[in-house]
Design an enzyme around this catalytic site. Structure first.
Site, PDB file in Angstrom:
ATOM      1  N   GLU A  81      86.863  38.132 -35.601  1.00 16.17           N
ATOM      2  CA  GLU A  81      85.751  37.345 -35.491  1.00 16.17           C
ATOM      3  C   GLU A  81      84.540  37.647 -34.479  1.00 16.17           C
ATOM      4  O   GLU A  81      83.898  36.901 -33.810  1.00 16.17           O
ATOM      5  CB  GLU A  81      85.791  35.700 -35.451  1.00 16.17           C
ATOM      6  CG  GLU A  81      86.661  35.515 -36.795  1.00 16.17           C
ATOM      7  CD  GLU A  81      87.191  33.748 -36.894  1.00 16.17           C
ATOM      8  OE1 GLU A  81      86.784  33.242 -35.787  1.00 16.17           O
ATOM      9  OE2 GLU A  81      87.472  33.193 -37.830  1.00 16.17           O
ATOM     10  N   GLU A 124      93.166  35.739 -45.293  1.00 13.20           N
ATOM     11  CA  GLU A 124      93.199  34.381 -45.005  1.00 13.20           C
ATOM     12  C   GLU A 124      92.690  33.565 -46.211  1.00 13.20           C
ATOM     13  O   GLU A 124      92.005  32.586 -46.026  1.00 13.20           O
ATOM     14  CB  GLU A 124      92.565  33.895 -43.911  1.00 13.20           C
ATOM     15  CG  GLU A 124      92.892  34.514 -42.551  1.00 13.20           C
ATOM     16  CD  GLU A 124      92.296  34.010 -41.229  1.00 13.20           C
ATOM     17  OE1 GLU A 124      91.577  33.055 -41.302  1.00 13.20           O
ATOM     18  OE2 GLU A 124      92.382  34.645 -40.250  1.00 13.20           O
TER      19      GLU A 124
END
Ligand code: GLA
Length: 560
Positions: free
Chosen positions: A355, A470
């Site tokens: 991220e 995810e």
């Protein structure tokens, strides 16, 4: 004789009632699509008369609440659907004649647990006026529930008139064609269905609540090739939330010695997770080495934040700390694998950086900024990412995949930012990147397979494989619909299969779902979804029942 007469009379009576009823719509209609429609409210001899003429209509149900001996006269018993997740769709025309008030409050409600009475409808309606209600609600019905008009807000002598009543109940285990209820160890196995399609199918878990339990291990081993630990391999966890107190020296890439902890982090939980994987034939995606979140702030401060020091260290010192951390974690895992698994890898891939792209990336700025990332605050450029992939390459075995992982990878500006990050890593000869992790926390209506495919193609064009790391699919503020979720999961998995890695083509090499059952999804803690329960996963409740979405994933492989 007397007896015969009685029998004849009752036979006649029976014939008469069944004749009368045969013209009526049945009270419960099986729609044969995992749904039923209830066409009338429950009977109440004292208070309710069905099919009456009123106000120019022929089929009005007239309710005199004052005459009822029950607390809730206007009710639909739902006890046949105890403990089920259902979508309730209520439709009716209703009129309340209230002799005292010009308007009264109408509440269609379900008797749930004490603190939560789900409401299908609540509104003030004008006395003597018909209104049409069309409302729906997804609920998990407990035991012996009913849907009823709450007497609160209605005066005792009010008259209620209802016509065109229907309550549609849909759910996975409803109606004639109800799907058979199977737990995750009774149904088919996703890992088996996807053998030869992907390298692996994975599920994310937590240690204490899930992985440590033998029954969960059994289900994971049956459904999945690998797991990702939700928290336990993140820096906060690895440091065990303890600020180091004693130090030794570590030589950074600039050749200078820097202070690093002399007592290595505690790997107790890490080792337990690795052992469980070994015992159950599972592999693991390592998650995560470098991230702005779930990483202690003092990691970035001079003197390791001791004496409340909050001054950020220099870039060179942080590079040494980063190298020390990556080395420590990767060498620990390699040692464990050597000692306990003949050197065979449990961890076959690492999210090296997570991220780092900015949500609001544009042409002049593409990295997450100093406001949310201490990595960026120290470096102010992409070099902490390039460093991380250089160090990971130095210390990780060559056959362990190194990944850059991010969310919203299908949004154009984010995708561009990720491409810039990849370019920077690929420009450094000592760095290695093998795959991009597309987290894929999606919504039922976003991003859609088209945007997803475009992102996969853009990333594979960089010479990288893609891992779906995810995935979960939120219903968001929309009402959950299990059939819709099944379709959406199936559509995405069909796309993943289409974009899969082959011998001569980069592509998707594996998929991991972010959690086992809906009850534990992280999405329900999100402020954005407050008041809207999310059902984003493939299994439900403590028995890990397979949801239609699970069958969507299975069907995508079967129909390939
Ligand atoms: C991100 C992280 C995961 C996890 C989820 C929320 O996607 O990569 O590790 O924290 O958020 O559960």
């Amino acid at each position: 004789m007397k007896k015969i007469l009685f029998l004849t009379l009752s036979a006649l009576c029976l014939t008469f009632t069944s004749c009368a009823k045969s013209n009526e719509t049945p009270r419960v209609i099986d729609n044969k699509d995992n749904s039923l429609t209830i066409t009338r409210i429950d009977e109440d001899e004292k208070a309710i008369r069905f099919n009456k003429k009123f106000d120019g209509f022929n089929d009005v149900t007239i309710i005199d609440t004052a005459a009822s001996t029950k607390k809730n006269s206007v009710a639909v018993n739902l006890s046949d659907y105890s403990d089920k997740q259902v979508l309730l769709e209520l439709k009716c025309d209703i009129r309340i004649d209230d002799p005292k008030n010009s308007n009264s409050e109408l509440i269609w409600i379900i008797n749930e647990i004490a603190s939560n009475f789900p409401q299908l409808y609540r509104g003030r309606i004008q006395s003597g006026k018909w209104i049409t209600i069309s409302e729906n609600l997804f609920v998990e019905l407990g035991k012996n529930r009913s849907l009823y008009i709450s007497p609160v807000g209605l005066p005792k002598d009010a008259k209620i008139y209802i016509k065109n009543f229907s309550l549609k109940i849909s759910g996975d285990e409803i109606g004639q064609n109800a799907m058979e209820v199977k737990t995750w160890t009774e149904a088919g196995s996703i890992k088996e269905k996807y053998k030869g399609i992907f390298d692996y199918f994975g599920i994310a878990v937590t240690y204490k609540e899930e992985l440590s339990k033998p029954e969960v291990q059994k289900g994971l081993a049956y459904q999945a090739d690998c797991i990702t630990m939700g928290n336990e391999f993140k820096p906060d966890f690895i440091f065990n939330w303890q600020q180091p107190q004693t130090f030794t020296e570590f030589t950074g890439k600039d050749g200078r010695a820097y202070k690093v902890p002399s007592v290595p982090p505690k790997f107790t939980t890490v080792d337990k997770c690795l052992q469980i994987c070994k015992d159950n034939g599972l592999k693991m995606r390592g998650h995560v080495l470098v991230w702005h979140s779930q990483t202690p702030d003092w990691f970035f401060y001079e003197n390791w934040g001791l004496n409340n020091n909050k001054t950020l260290v220099s870039k060179n010192e942080m590079a040494a700390r980063q190298e020390w951390y990556i080395k420590t974690v990767l060498e620990h895992v390699a040692d464990w694998e050597k000692k306990n698994n003949n050197g065979e890898h449990i961890i076959f891939a690492w999210d090296v950086v997570n991220e780092a792209a900015s949500d609001g990336a544009n042409a002049s700025h593409y990295l997450r900024g100093a406001d949310t990332s201490k990595w960026y605050a120290v470096y102010e450029d992409v070099s902490f990412i390039v460093d991380a992939f250089t160090f990971a390459n130095k210390y990780a075995p060559k056959d362990v995949k190194l990944c850059y992982n991010d969310y919203n990878t299908y949004a154009d500006n984010k995708l561009n930012a990720i491409c810039k990050i990849i370019d920077a890593i690929q420009a450094e000869p000592k760095a290695r990147i093998d795959a991009v992790g597309m987290q894929s926390h999606m919504k039922i209506d976003y991003p859609g397979t088209k945007a997803f495919e475009k992102a996969v193609n853009t990333l594979t064009a960089k010479g990288l494989n893609v891992q779906i790391t995810e995935i979960d699919i939120a219903n968001g503020k929309a009402t959950y619909n299990s059939t819709q979720l099944k379709k959406v999961y199936k559509d995405y998995f069909e796309l993943f299969i289409k974009c899969r890695k082959t011998a001569d083509k980069k592509g998707i090499e594996g998929v991991t779902v972010w959690g086992i059952n809906d009850e534990t999804t992280w999405l329900n803690a999100m402020q954005e979804y407050k008041g809207h329960t999310q059902y984003p996963l493939l299994f439900k409740n403590k028995n890990y029942i397979c949801k239609p979405a699970f069958y969507g994933v299975i069907e995508a492989a079967e129909e390939k």
